[in-house]
Design an enzyme around this catalytic site. Structure first.
Site, PDB file in Angstrom:
ATOM      1  N   HIS A 181     -41.299  41.253  35.300  1.00 47.86           N
ATOM      2  CA  HIS A 181     -41.189  41.161  34.076  1.00 47.86           C
ATOM      3  C   HIS A 181     -41.874  39.960  33.199  1.00 47.86           C
ATOM      4  CE1 HIS A 181     -37.661  43.597  35.007  1.00 47.86           C
ATOM      5  NE2 HIS A 181     -37.174  42.668  36.027  1.00 47.86           N
ATOM      6  N   ARG A 185     -44.064  37.427  42.085  1.00 40.90           N
ATOM      7  CA  ARG A 185     -42.947  38.660  42.166  1.00 40.90           C
ATOM      8  C   ARG A 185     -44.008  39.623  41.652  1.00 40.90           C
ATOM      9  NH1 ARG A 185     -37.182  39.488  39.760  1.00 40.90           N
ATOM     10  NH2 ARG A 185     -37.914  39.267  37.902  1.00 40.90           N
ATOM     11  N   GLU A 217     -31.129  44.174  45.714  1.00 39.79           N
ATOM     12  CA  GLU A 217     -30.461  44.228  44.528  1.00 39.79           C
ATOM     13  C   GLU A 217     -30.114  45.489  44.151  1.00 39.79           C
ATOM     14  OE1 GLU A 217     -33.715  42.525  41.600  1.00 39.79           O
ATOM     15  OE2 GLU A 217     -35.129  43.778  42.705  1.00 39.79           O
ATOM     16  N   ASP A 250     -29.748  43.046  38.683  1.00 39.99           N
ATOM     17  CA  ASP A 250     -29.741  44.498  39.023  1.00 39.99           C
ATOM     18  C   ASP A 250     -28.564  44.820  39.906  1.00 39.99           C
ATOM     19  OD1 ASP A 250     -32.032  45.526  37.498  1.00 39.99           O
ATOM     20  OD2 ASP A 250     -33.228  44.341  38.868  1.00 39.99           O
TER      21      ASP A 250
HETATM   22  C1  3PY Z   1     -31.928  40.264  39.152  1.00 37.26           C
HETATM   23  O1  3PY Z   1     -30.968  39.293  38.823  1.00 37.26           O
HETATM   24  O2  3PY Z   1     -32.146  41.662  39.179  1.00 37.26           O
HETATM   25  C2  3PY Z   1     -33.598  39.436  39.251  1.00 37.26           C
HETATM   26  O3  3PY Z   1     -34.240  40.386  39.553  1.00 37.26           O
HETATM   27  C3  3PY Z   1     -33.406  38.055  39.024  1.00 37.26           C
HETATM   28  O4  3PY Z   1     -34.818  37.816  39.185  1.00 37.26           O
HETATM   29 MG    MG Z   2     -34.039  42.401  39.491  1.00 39.77          MG
END
Ligand code: 3PY
Ligand code: MG
Length: 252
Positions: free
Chosen positions: A46, A71, A147, A173
């Protein structure tokens, strides 16, 4: 090879604190590194960074004591190998959902015979040292993001893969995956239960549990719960929080 201080802290059972750099500014990345974080994550998933400015971003972080971490945008060999070649000393891989996907991460990170990384660590060599080939596997920090609902169910299998050093929970997520909104100041019980179950899987497999937090107060609470790879906010959020806070104080 240069010691990976973040990996060393985690290996000693200590916490490591970092932040995300979403803006593609090497100056901001360097400022975050100088602020005293143990690591700075340059975000290719992002935000504004991209393969074309990654070199400058990594150079900026690596002239500070902070560990330069990337990342990547996805669990793709080409993204992973390019970030490492440009001098990332750690990787955060989004959306790792199964043991097979975690094993794929490690194949991208490692040279033969355990992986299929191609040789060419141009800046990895400059930053890490000439013994990069022999020591990269030991020094690079590999963090899988858990996530999704599938990742939460498979946390133990993912984290038991040797070479995955830590998990990093993306609570936004994860919340969306479980049917709730993102950016909540408090997560509903099903999300919180999934977060703590992933933490427990990390503890059970001897790996560091990590999580993204939106504030210092949230980070302290997660540290108290045993999370150790803790990321506090990002440059964009910091500017917004500081600017809005100042204006609220002045206008009150
Ligand atoms: C999320 O909260 O999904 C993230 O990827 C935070 O970096
Ligand atoms: Mg995320």
């Amino acid at each position: 090879m240069r010691t990976n201080e973040t990996k060393r802290l985690l290996g000693m059972g200590k916490p490591a604190l970092g932040s995300f750099c979403l803006g593609g500014s090497p100056l901001i990345a360097e400022t975050l590194g100088r602020a005293g974080y143990d690591f700075v994550i340059v975000d290719l998933q992002h935000g504004e960074s991209h393969p074309g400015n990654l070199l400058g971003m990594l150079q900026a972080v690596s002239c500070t004591p902070a560990t330069p971490i990337v990342r990547v945008s996805a669990n793709q060999p080409v993204d992973i190998q390019r970030a490492l070649d440009l001098g990332a000393y750690g990787l955060v891989i989004p959306m790792v959902n199964s043991r097979a996907e975690a094993e794929a991460v490690l194949r991208s990170v490692r040279y033969a015979p355990t992986g299929n990384r191609s040789w060419g660590p141009i800046r990895g060599w400059l930053y890490g040292g000439l013994d990069y080939f022999a020591k990269a596997q030991e020094e690079l920090l590999i963090v899988a993001m858990l996530e999704t609902a599938e990742a939460a169910r498979s946390a133990k299998e993912i984290l038991s893969v040797p070479g995955i050093d830590a998990c990093f929970i993306g609570p936004n997520d994860l919340s969306i995956a479980l049917g709730f909104p993102s950016e909540l100041s408090e997560y509903p019980p099903p999300v919180e239960e999934a977060i703590l179950a992933i933490r427990d899987a990390a503890v059970a497999t001897g790996k560091a549990a990590g999580i993204y937090t939106p504030s210092a107060a949230a980070a302290k609470a997660r540290l108290a719960q045993g999370f150790r790879f803790v990321c506090i906010q990002n440059d964009f959020g910091m500017v917004m929080t500081a600017a809005a806070g100042d204006l609220r104080t002045i206008r009150a």
